[in-house]
Design a protein around this motif. Structure first.
Motif, PDB file in Angstrom:
ATOM      1  N   ASP A  65       0.831  -1.210   0.000  1.00 62.97           N
ATOM      2  CA  ASP A  65       0.000   0.000   0.000  1.00 62.97           C
ATOM      3  C   ASP A  65       0.865   1.260   0.000  1.00 62.97           C
ATOM      4  O   ASP A  65       0.570   2.228  -0.709  1.00 62.97           O
ATOM      5  CB  ASP A  65      -0.915   0.008   1.227  1.00 62.97           C
ATOM      6  CG  ASP A  65      -1.987  -1.075   1.158  1.00 62.97           C
ATOM      7  OD1 ASP A  65      -2.239  -1.587   0.044  1.00 62.97           O
ATOM      8  OD2 ASP A  65      -2.569  -1.401   2.203  1.00 62.97           O
ATOM      9  N   ALA A  66       1.932   1.247   0.798  1.00 63.64           N
ATOM     10  CA  ALA A  66       2.781   2.434   0.913  1.00 63.64           C
ATOM     11  C   ALA A  66       3.457   2.763  -0.411  1.00 63.64           C
ATOM     12  O   ALA A  66       3.515   3.918  -0.831  1.00 63.64           O
ATOM     13  CB  ALA A  66       3.824   2.219   2.002  1.00 63.64           C
ATOM     14  N   THR A  67       3.952   1.732  -1.077  1.00 66.06           N
ATOM     15  CA  THR A  67       4.628   1.953  -2.361  1.00 66.06           C
ATOM     16  C   THR A  67       3.640   2.301  -3.452  1.00 66.06           C
ATOM     17  O   THR A  67       3.905   3.158  -4.298  1.00 66.06           O
ATOM     18  CB  THR A  67       5.427   0.701  -2.757  1.00 66.06           C
ATOM     19  OG1 THR A  67       6.421   0.446  -1.765  1.00 66.06           O
ATOM     20  CG2 THR A  67       6.093   0.879  -4.104  1.00 66.06           C
ATOM     21  N   SER A  69       0.989   4.005  -3.434  1.00 66.85           N
ATOM     22  CA  SER A  69       0.561   5.406  -3.420  1.00 66.85           C
ATOM     23  C   SER A  69       1.528   6.303  -4.188  1.00 66.85           C
ATOM     24  O   SER A  69       1.132   7.340  -4.724  1.00 66.85           O
ATOM     25  CB  SER A  69       0.430   5.907  -1.983  1.00 66.85           C
ATOM     26  OG  SER A  69       1.681   5.883  -1.318  1.00 66.85           O
TER      27      SER A  69
END
Length: 217
Positions: A65-67, A69
């Motif tokens: 999820d972090a990447t 975005s």
């Protein structure tokens, strides 16, 4: 379009994996591309070459999820980024295969090696063969196995379907590899493929969403 990128990002839903029926449920990379292009909401929009779009979907779904975005800034660049040239299809396939080959599992290495040989031979480009050769230097056993597997059969014309299978194998191979930077590599794979596609379609190097909408309305 790049100059208005910050304004575009203000209205973007959070990128998430999978398909979404409406923007309210979120969006994957290519669904938002379809929105920017003024097309019907879809993760298979006509505005982007199907092989590049397939790679974007895979990277979107496989990244954390972090990447994921961080991919938002890349979305406007794929709008209108397509071509009917076989070299375009082969270049994306070879780029993806060369990225996945060094770190993928043995089975995927072999599949990527076969795919990269077929793509580079079908295209006949010295540039793509050089890219393949550099990748094979990191996995010589995979190349040896692939060439033995292919034998003396003449190269077949690379199809879009085969190229999509190659980029999928590469993306999954990177995501499941025993490396600490799989997410970073996925991001580099996608951004690098977009760079390659832009170089091959230089008149579209700065895809203008507004102009694309007018041309396809």
């Amino acid at each position: 379009m790049r100059s208005s990128g910050s304004a575009t990002q203000l209205v973007m839903p959070i990128l998430s994996a999978g398909r979404h029926r409406t923007p309210k449920q979120g969006a994957c990379f290519m669904e938002f591309a379809s929105y920017l292009a003024g097309e019907k909401w879809s993760d298979h929009p006509a505005c982007t070459h199907p092989v590049l779009a397939a790679l974007a979907r895979d990277v979107n779904d496989l990244a954390s999820d972090a990447t994921r975005s961080s991919f938002t800034r890349l979305i406007p660049r794929v709008v209108g980024l397509t071509s009917d040239d076989l070299h375009f299809t082969a270049a994306i396939a070879v780029h993806a295969a060369s990225a996945g080959l060094p770190i993928a599992s043995m089975d995927r290495q072999r599949a990527l090696a076969v795919g990269m040989i077929c793509a580079s031979d079908s295209d006949g480009s010295a540039e793509l063969r050089a890219i393949a050769a550099a990748a094979f230097a990191t996995a010589p056993d995979a190349e040896k196995w692939a060439r033995k597997h292919l034998g003396s059969s003449p190269p077949r014309m690379l199809s879009v379907r085969t190229a999509i299978a190659i980029v999928h194998t590469a993306a999954v191979g990177i995501a499941l590899a025993c490396v600490p930077d799989a997410d970073e590599r996925l991001g580099q794979l996608l951004s690098g493929a977009i760079d390659v596609a832009e170089q091959l379609t230089s008149p579209l190097a700065e895809p203008a969403v507004v102009e694309y909408r007018l041309a396809h309305s």
